[in-house]
Design an enzyme around this catalytic site. Structure first.
Site, short mmCIF file in Angstrom:
data_model
loop_
_atom_site.label_atom_id
_atom_site.label_comp_id
_atom_site.label_asym_id
_atom_site.label_seq_id
_atom_site.Cartn_x
_atom_site.Cartn_y
_atom_site.Cartn_z
N ASN A 1 17.12 -19.53 25.08
CA ASN A 1 18.26 -20.42 24.89
C ASN A 1 18.99 -20.52 26.22
OD1 ASN A 1 20.62 -21.70 24.21
ND2 ASN A 1 21.39 -20.09 22.85
N LYS B 1 21.42 -22.29 27.02
CA LYS B 1 22.87 -22.56 26.86
C LYS B 1 23.30 -23.68 27.81
CE LYS B 1 23.48 -17.95 25.04
NZ LYS B 1 24.33 -16.79 24.81
N HIS C 1 24.45 -21.14 16.08
CA HIS C 1 24.66 -20.12 17.11
C HIS C 1 26.11 -19.63 17.06
CE1 HIS C 1 24.94 -18.11 20.97
NE2 HIS C 1 23.62 -18.02 20.93
N GLU D 1 28.15 -19.05 19.30
CA GLU D 1 29.07 -19.78 20.18
C GLU D 1 29.51 -21.08 19.53
OE1 GLU D 1 26.45 -19.51 23.54
OE2 GLU D 1 26.85 -17.35 23.60
N GLU E 1 21.72 -12.19 15.82
CA GLU E 1 22.40 -12.04 17.10
C GLU E 1 23.77 -11.42 16.89
OE1 GLU E 1 20.55 -15.01 20.11
OE2 GLU E 1 22.34 -15.92 19.24
N GLY F 1 25.48 -11.66 25.82
CA GLY F 1 26.01 -11.87 27.16
C GLY F 1 26.87 -10.72 27.66
N SER G 1 21.44 -9.74 24.78
CA SER G 1 21.12 -8.95 25.97
C SER G 1 19.71 -8.36 25.95
CB SER G 1 22.17 -7.85 26.18
OG SER G 1 23.46 -8.41 26.35
P1 13P Z 1 22.08 -13.11 25.98
O1 13P Z 1 20.61 -12.82 26.00
O2 13P Z 1 22.60 -13.69 27.26
O3 13P Z 1 22.88 -11.94 25.50
O4 13P Z 1 22.28 -14.28 24.88
C1 13P Z 1 21.72 -14.15 23.63
C2 13P Z 1 21.91 -15.42 22.91
O5 13P Z 1 23.00 -15.80 22.54
C3 13P Z 1 20.71 -16.25 22.67
O6 13P Z 1 20.98 -17.30 21.80
#
Ligand code: 13P
Length: 251
Positions: free
Chosen positions: A10, A12, A96, A98, A168, A174, A214
């Protein structure tokens, strides 16, 4: 039943079209021939077409990061399933954290999106996961169960089998803080149990559940080695082809 591992990147809100093409080329060069793991990259909308041209003759599939559930019309800023399909998309990330956190995504909108994605012949990657506050407050199971039940509300077994779930934990996204392999596996077992209650043994056994938060080359092997961890949804480490490849082929 053996579940084929599924690693998706992803990206982002990262990459200009030039950067996306370079990254996609790196992914194809490193893991484009891998066939025992399903692989997808999910660039921003603006780079879908360009990335598709680069990956289309490889084993890497294209994913989008979101979609609107309506087919077309006056929805400024939104993109439909048909639009995604027309540029070569196979997978769509839905729900997601976010999106839930910053853009008002709810279990109800996740469900509408999942249904639209499936109706269009695309494959949803449905994200669920608890915040740190929810975990500490003992609400983790209730939150995840609500999210899973909400996402799958009204779905047939046949449609459910086309879905992937991404667990997640929000506190691991992140942050550099990863769920331990046991924490991840426990959550996946719990999620699989919800699918079992809703759809029975066969569907639960076939459901792929990715871990996201992560995940990196140096922790991928332990996480992916867990019985109920069927892949990864990768954020930061998906932005470097060598790191992404190191998760597809962890050592
Ligand atoms: P990270 O791998 O940067 O922690 O992000 C995970 C994520 O949100 C994938 O959708």
């Amino acid at each position: 039943m053996a579940r084929k591992k599924f690693i998706a990147g992803n990206w982002k809100m990262n990459t200009t079209v030039e950067e996306a093409c370079a990254l996609a080329k790196g992914v194809v060069d490193t893991v484009g021939n891998v066939s025992d793991v399903d692989i997808a990259v999910c660039p921003p909308y603006t780079n879908l077409s360009a990335v598709y041209e680069i990956i289309k003759n490889s084993n890497v599939k294209l994913g989008a990061q979101d979609v609107h559930w309506e087919a077309k019309g006056a929805y400024t800023g939104k993109v439909s399933c048909a639009m995604l399909k027309s540029v070569g998309v196979t997978y769509v990330i839905v729900g997601h954290s976010e999106q839930r956190q910053y853009f008002g995504e709810t279990d109800a909108t996740v469900n509408k999106k999942v249904k639209a994605v499936l109706a269009a012949g695309l494959l949803p990657i449905i994200c669920v996961g608890e915040t740190l506050e929810e975990r500490k407050g003992g609400k983790m199971d209730a939150v995840i169960e609500r999210q899973v039940r909400g996402a799958f509300e009204g779905l047939s077994v046949e449609d459910t089998l086309k879905c992937t779930i991404a667990y997640e934990p929000v506190w691991a996204i992140g942050t550099g803080e990863t769920a331990t392999p046991k924490q991840a596996n426990d959550a996946h077992v719990f999620i699989r149990g919800i699918i079992f209650k809703l759809y029975g043994d066969e569907t639960a056994g076939a459901m792929r559940i990715q871990y996201g938060g992560s995940m990196k080359p140096d922790n991928a092997k332990d996480l992916l080695g867990q019985k109920d961890v069927d892949g990864g949804l990768i954020g930061g480490a998906a932005l470097k082809a060598t790191d992404f490849a190191g998760i597809v082929r962890p050592v």
